[in-house]
Design an enzyme around this catalytic site. Sequence first.
Site, short mmCIF file in Angstrom:
data_model
loop_
_atom_site.label_atom_id
_atom_site.label_comp_id
_atom_site.label_asym_id
_atom_site.label_seq_id
_atom_site.Cartn_x
_atom_site.Cartn_y
_atom_site.Cartn_z
N MET A 1 -22.16 43.29 32.49
CA MET A 1 -21.30 44.38 31.68
C MET A 1 -21.64 46.07 32.24
SD MET A 1 -22.14 43.45 27.69
CE MET A 1 -23.99 42.94 27.91
N CYS B 1 -12.05 40.33 34.35
CA CYS B 1 -12.01 41.53 33.40
C CYS B 1 -10.42 41.96 33.11
CB CYS B 1 -12.49 42.75 34.55
SG CYS B 1 -12.35 44.27 33.70
N ASN C 1 -19.19 31.54 27.02
CA ASN C 1 -19.58 32.85 26.65
C ASN C 1 -18.39 33.41 25.50
OD1 ASN C 1 -18.32 35.92 27.97
ND2 ASN C 1 -20.29 35.91 27.02
N GLY C 2 -18.75 34.25 24.65
CA GLY C 2 -18.01 34.74 23.57
C GLY C 2 -18.35 34.75 22.19
N ASP C 3 -18.93 35.84 21.70
CA ASP C 3 -19.10 35.88 20.29
C ASP C 3 -20.57 35.47 19.96
OD1 ASP C 3 -16.68 37.43 20.07
OD2 ASP C 3 -15.60 35.69 19.47
N GLY D 1 -23.18 38.62 25.62
CA GLY D 1 -23.06 40.04 26.15
C GLY D 1 -23.22 41.25 25.12
N ARG D 2 -22.35 41.49 24.15
CA ARG D 2 -22.43 42.62 23.29
C ARG D 2 -23.86 42.59 22.47
NH1 ARG D 2 -16.38 42.34 21.71
NH2 ARG D 2 -16.94 39.87 21.95
C1 LIG Z 1 -18.91 47.41 27.88
C2 LIG Z 1 -18.65 45.99 28.48
C3 LIG Z 1 -18.60 45.94 29.92
C4 LIG Z 1 -18.16 44.63 30.49
N1 LIG Z 1 -18.33 44.59 31.90
C5 LIG Z 1 -18.07 43.37 32.45
C6 LIG Z 1 -18.32 43.04 33.97
O1 LIG Z 1 -18.64 44.00 34.64
N2 LIG Z 1 -18.25 41.96 34.44
C7 LIG Z 1 -17.61 40.87 33.66
O2 LIG Z 1 -17.24 39.79 34.21
N3 LIG Z 1 -17.61 41.06 32.17
C8 LIG Z 1 -17.74 42.13 31.77
N4 LIG Z 1 -17.63 42.23 30.50
C9 LIG Z 1 -17.33 41.25 29.62
C10 LIG Z 1 -18.77 40.30 29.04
O3 LIG Z 1 -19.48 39.96 30.02
C11 LIG Z 1 -18.47 39.05 28.23
O4 LIG Z 1 -17.70 38.26 28.76
C12 LIG Z 1 -17.88 39.49 26.87
O5 LIG Z 1 -18.32 40.72 26.22
C13 LIG Z 1 -17.78 38.42 25.79
O6 LIG Z 1 -19.23 38.13 25.57
P1 LIG Z 1 -19.90 38.72 24.19
O7 LIG Z 1 -18.88 38.16 22.98
O8 LIG Z 1 -21.13 37.83 24.04
O9 LIG Z 1 -19.92 40.30 24.38
C14 LIG Z 1 -18.15 43.53 29.73
C15 LIG Z 1 -18.16 43.59 28.43
C16 LIG Z 1 -18.12 44.67 27.77
C17 LIG Z 1 -18.26 44.92 26.24
#
Ligand SMILES: Cc1cc2nc3c(=O)[nH]c(=O)nc-3n(C[C@H](O)[C@H](O)[C@H](O)COP(=O)(O)O)c2cc1C
Length: 328
Positions: A18, A101, A203-205, A227-228
């Site tokens: 991230m 991205c 991945n996701g949520d 992630g988040r």
């Molecule tokens: C602030 C932020 C920055 C992110 N930067 C990247 C990144 O540099 N590379 C990437 O593959 N995904 C990036 N993502 C996506 C996350 O890796 C992930 O795929 C996405 O947040 C979904 O997962 P989650 O629901 O667990 O957050 C970013 C997401 C957020 C919120």
Amino acid sequence: MKIGNIDYGNRPLFLAPMEDVTDVGFRMLCKRYGAAMVYTEFVAAEAIVRSIKATLSKMTINDDERPVGIQIYGRDVESMVEAAKIVEQVHPDVIDINFGCPVKKVASKGAGAGMLKNIPLLLDITRNVVKAVNTPVTVKTRLGWDNDNLIITELAEQLQDCGIQALTIHGRTRSQMYTGEADWTLIGKVKNNPRINIPIIGNGDITSPEEAKRAFDEYGVDGVMVGRATFGSPWVFKEMREYLDNKTDDATPLSIDDKIDILEEQLKINVERIDEYRGIIHTRRHLASSPIFKGIPDFRQTRIAMLRATKVDELMAILEDCRKLLKE
Ligand SMILES: Cc1cc2nc3c(=O)[nH]c(=O)nc-3n(C[C@H](O)[C@H](O)[C@H](O)COP(=O)(O)O)c2cc1C
């Protein structure tokens, strides 16, 4: 689950790459609390090739955080191959390519998820990066560009044929950005395709131990990436890990004191390893979004103070005030 020579164990949890979030201090703590692998924020191939200092500093990794992946993105074969060779000299355990991205400044130039509109080029980049380095290459992508182009099932096979050693799928399309819900059924479909033999990381949520378990049980994925839900709480991996391993009964939950200590440590590591100014900028966002402070009455003012702090002493004093308030 294995990628290259490294065994990531049974039902591993990964810290998602991230931007501006997965800095070295945060990665080290996520690793300590149970992430099987952590990733740097994405790094632009062209900036690596041009040796842009701020970009190269994103690739600084530490032995304590291993296994660690460095993620790159770009839009042409030459710079991606060149960048991968430079990245390899830093000795990450994995080189991950970002084809997911969605943000305009990246995707509209054809990089990140923009590559989902040019599959021949996406595959050409992947094939050539795999050929150029000895480090295992992995890919992180989305389900497709939009709902009319859910290409992930076929794309996964094509990427596997390019020689990647694992695939992470974020269950959204580019058009969805971060809205709606991640669709795990398609991730499960890729995993259950008999032609697929590389590990599939979903991945996701995923925000709770129960959701992590469900992702493994219902969709059969080899790994889950979070992630988040990790913002300001690197210990989520401990909670998820203990639940997945049926160890919640013997587990010692972290106290508020422990958690504040961890956040203070994150600040110290980042200030030592990056520099005071940027170390603070990185860490204060984590602090401001940490779920542990939600119980503080009128936290809004404290949050603003956290986000404005520019000195370590200032941030430490705010954290100590929070500690007192949470114990009252
Ligand atoms: C602030 C932020 C920055 C992110 N930067 C990247 C990144 O540099 N590379 C990437 O593959 N995904 C990036 N993502 C996506 C996350 O890796 C992930 O795929 C996405 O947040 C979904 O997962 P989650 O629901 O667990 O957050 C970013 C997401 C957020 C919120």
